[in-house]
Design an enzyme around this catalytic site. Structure first.
Site, mmCIF file in Angstrom:
data_model
loop_
_atom_site.group_PDB
_atom_site.id
_atom_site.type_symbol
_atom_site.label_atom_id
_atom_site.label_comp_id
_atom_site.label_asym_id
_atom_site.label_seq_id
_atom_site.Cartn_x
_atom_site.Cartn_y
_atom_site.Cartn_z
ATOM 1 N N SER A 64 0.806 -1.211 0.000
ATOM 2 C CA SER A 64 0.000 0.000 0.000
ATOM 3 C C SER A 64 0.845 1.271 0.000
ATOM 4 O O SER A 64 1.622 1.516 -0.919
ATOM 5 C CB SER A 64 -0.938 -0.049 1.206
ATOM 6 O OG SER A 64 -1.832 1.017 1.198
ATOM 7 N N ASP A 281 -3.448 6.387 -2.845
ATOM 8 C CA ASP A 281 -2.230 5.872 -2.214
ATOM 9 C C ASP A 281 -1.626 4.819 -3.145
ATOM 10 O O ASP A 281 -2.107 4.605 -4.261
ATOM 11 C CB ASP A 281 -2.510 5.326 -0.801
ATOM 12 C CG ASP A 281 -3.338 4.058 -0.833
ATOM 13 O OD1 ASP A 281 -4.069 3.832 -1.823
ATOM 14 O OD2 ASP A 281 -3.274 3.260 0.136
ATOM 15 N N GLU A 377 -12.567 6.006 6.852
ATOM 16 C CA GLU A 377 -11.634 6.445 7.879
ATOM 17 C C GLU A 377 -11.122 7.812 7.430
ATOM 18 O O GLU A 377 -11.135 8.129 6.236
ATOM 19 C CB GLU A 377 -10.474 5.450 8.004
ATOM 20 C CG GLU A 377 -10.916 4.124 8.599
ATOM 21 C CD GLU A 377 -9.740 3.204 8.909
ATOM 22 O OE1 GLU A 377 -9.413 3.046 10.094
ATOM 23 O OE2 GLU A 377 -9.157 2.648 7.970
ATOM 24 N N ALA A 378 -10.650 8.607 8.388
ATOM 25 C CA ALA A 378 -10.169 9.949 8.058
ATOM 26 C C ALA A 378 -9.051 9.898 7.003
ATOM 27 O O ALA A 378 -8.890 10.813 6.203
ATOM 28 C CB ALA A 378 -9.684 10.654 9.310
ATOM 29 N N SER A 504 -0.512 2.013 19.999
ATOM 30 C CA SER A 504 -0.218 1.761 18.594
ATOM 31 C C SER A 504 -0.289 0.254 18.332
ATOM 32 O O SER A 504 0.047 -0.543 19.206
ATOM 33 C CB SER A 504 1.189 2.276 18.276
ATOM 34 O OG SER A 504 1.640 1.695 17.082
ATOM 35 N N ARG A 511 -0.775 6.770 20.780
ATOM 36 C CA ARG A 511 -1.100 7.957 20.005
ATOM 37 C C ARG A 511 -2.163 8.734 20.766
ATOM 38 O O ARG A 511 -3.151 8.161 21.225
ATOM 39 C CB ARG A 511 -1.629 7.571 18.624
ATOM 40 C CG ARG A 511 -0.677 6.657 17.888
ATOM 41 C CD ARG A 511 -0.790 6.798 16.384
ATOM 42 N NE ARG A 511 -0.039 5.765 15.683
ATOM 43 C CZ ARG A 511 1.275 5.716 15.618
ATOM 44 N NH1 ARG A 511 1.992 6.630 16.220
ATOM 45 N NH2 ARG A 511 1.900 4.740 14.969
#
Length: 538
Positions: A64, A281, A377-378, A504, A511
């Site tokens: 990815s 991406d 997702e953001a 994480s 995070r």
């Protein structure tokens, strides 16, 4: 069969001392650690197919948005969805076998435990992105499939969503739930035809610059553009960052992950103020829109914005089609979604929002509980899923007026345009273009639907990340004791604020996310909560 598997496995010795774990993205790491993993994934994919009565299972070889030296391997279930969670543990177990003999013993023990006939027919289809290491990993995968007598098809270079599409097509071919033609050309044909139908004669205004992260999305999107009739749609695209011949430039200073994390446009090519831009991406399953405002500079429209745009448009169509009482629409978000987007969807669009832990499989599962489930997702990964009943109603409901007929036909076209198996940057981009054309909006119009709360994401190194246990869709800490109370106490001091900390998944760190009414408050809150995490994590 034992001898065949043992002989083939001997060509792919496992790296001693390395512990492999199947995560959200499958197995992902430096490519030179992966040949043995790919071989063992081939064994597991064949088992999975046999467990499901010979249905085709997919294997995608990609890393990815990671740098070029990495690669990854993930398994796709028959309807194009992620591998069933229980099987992630089986994959982890099989891949970590220390010797070839232990591998064959574990393989047979798994078959016995799961009541699988290893001599029954199995079928696996696979593809890879443009990374040079992909070819060798495909060879290792195919060796495992040959050794176990599993039928297999190599679809060569594909985007991740194309492989998901093909898996569903293979398994639904010739049934009432047929998803499309079983070929890469079939994918382009389905999207192009649905795009024209969804526009309903409207034309797209202005050029769109598409940054393909120097990944597989470049050549594949170019193929799709060839079959979209420009005279009918007005779709004028300029494809940039599509160099797949130099592996080292993959995801380098470009792509959706770069734009989202750096909150800026890719340096090349230099953006033209006012022009609509978007980025895929590296494997084309994430999408971010942005433009340079001549007055205020860079502005990004991320997954939250795409989600609210799609939800608002689909909600309007369902009401216009007279189906508001028949279909339940829901929007799925994670804790990272901006609070302003949640408020906009709940208060203004009057649609329910549910929260799930981070990770596509959680969002997808929650979205499937609705007749129409929107999830993003953001980071720009997401899609819309429609129930069989919703798709049936779009075609079966008798329209009572021309407006109702128009809405029903648009909904049916959108059901075909959106890749319902997985987030697909190409299909999601066409959807955004359709919505903007219907509403007659520029990106500036879209941006003014709500104002994001200023937010900050901070990484905090801790002694043991596993001491931090999350609850309530990762929005609160259950452990360590007292940590959440300290965070709550801190949050109360700020306006329109919220903050959470989560461990994480990949490194020994937490995070911290914080948002508040002003940039200064968000920064201050993030730093204070980071201090709390540090204190409880030391």
């Amino acid at each position: 069969m034992d001898e065949k598997v043992l002989a083939a496995s001997a060509k792919y010795p496992i790296t001693a001392g390395h512990v492999y774990k199947y995560g959200t993205a499958g197995f992902r790491m430096k490519a030179d650690l992966l040949p043995s993993v790919s071989f063992r994934v081939g064994l597991l994919a064949g088992l999975r197919s046999r467990k499901l009565n010979g249905q085709a299972i997919g294997v995608m070889i990609t890393a990815s948005h990671n740098p070029a030296p990495d690669n990854g391997i993930k398994i796709v279930d028959p309807m194009g969805e992620m591998l069933e969670q229980e099987w992630e543990a089986y994959a982890t177990k099989l891949v970590n076998c220390a010797t070839d003999q232990e591998l064959i013993d574990t393989y047979k023990a798994l078959a016995t435990q799961l009541k699988i006939d290893i001599d029954a027919p199995g079928r696996v289809i696979y593809g890879r992105d443009t990374r040079p290491s992909g070819h060798g990993l495909v060879v290792a995968l195919a060796d495992a499939l040959d050794a176990t007598g599993t039928e297999h098809t190599d679809y060569k270079i594909l985007t991740t969503p194309q492989l998901h599409y093909l898996v569903r097509c293979v398994n639904t071919e010739g049934t009432p739930k047929s998803y499309g033609k079983v070929s890469e050309a079939g994918y382009y044909e389905k999207l192009s035809e649905a795009f024209v139908r969804a526009l309903r004669g409207r034309k797209i205004q202005g050029q769109l610059v598409v940054d393909c992260a120097n990944g597989v999305g470049g050549p594949k999107f170019s193929e799709l553009v060839k079959v979209i009739p420009k005279d009918v749609t007005g779709f004028d695209v300029k494809i940039v960052n599509d160099d797949v011949l130099r592996p080292e430039v993959l995801n380098l200073d470009c792509g959706a992950d770069f734009v989202k994390t750096r909150q800026r446009n890719p340096p090349n090519p230099k953006p033209v103020p006012g022009v609509r831009c978007c980025s895929f991406d590296g494997d084309a399953d994430r999408l971010i829109y942005y433009w340079i405002d001549p007055d205020t500079g860079f502005f990004m429209l991320d997954g939250d914005r795409i989600s609210s745009l799609c939800a608002s448009f689909i909600g309007e169509l369902v009401r216009s089609a007279g189906l508001a009482d028949d279909l339940r629409i829901g929007v799925v978000q994670t804790a990272y979604a901006n609070g302003a987007s949640t408020k906009y969807i709940e208060k203004l669009l009057q649609l329910p929002v549910v929260f799930t832990p981070t990770g596509v499989k959680h969002l997808h599962h929650a979205a499937c509980q609705y007749d129409i489930g929107v999830y993003f997702e953001a980071n720009g990964h997401g899609t819309v899923v429609f129930s069989q009943e919703a798709l049936r109603l779009f075609g079966a409901k008798e329209p009572q007026s021309p407006a109702q007929k128009d809405a029903l036909e648009t909904l049916a076209a959108i059901g075909d345009l959106i890749n319902q198996t997985v987030g697909d940057a190409i299909s999601d981009m066409l959807m955004v273009e359709v919505v903007l054309a219907h509403k007659g909006w520029t990106l500036k119009d879209w941006a003014t639907t709500y104002t994001d709360l200023p937010n900050r994401l901070v990484r905090v190194e801790v002694a043991n990340k596993d001491a931090f246990e999350a609850t309530d869709a990762e929005r609160r800490l259950a452990k360590p004791d007292g940590a959440q109370e300290a965070i709550d106490e801190c949050v109360r001091k700020y306006t329109s604020a919220r903050s959470f900390a989560r461990a994480s998944g990949t490194e020994n760190a937490c995070r911290v996310y914080a948002e508040a009414a002003s940039r200064a408050e968000a920064d201050e809150l993030a730093n204070k909560v980071a201090q709390i995490v540090k204190q409880f994590g030391s």
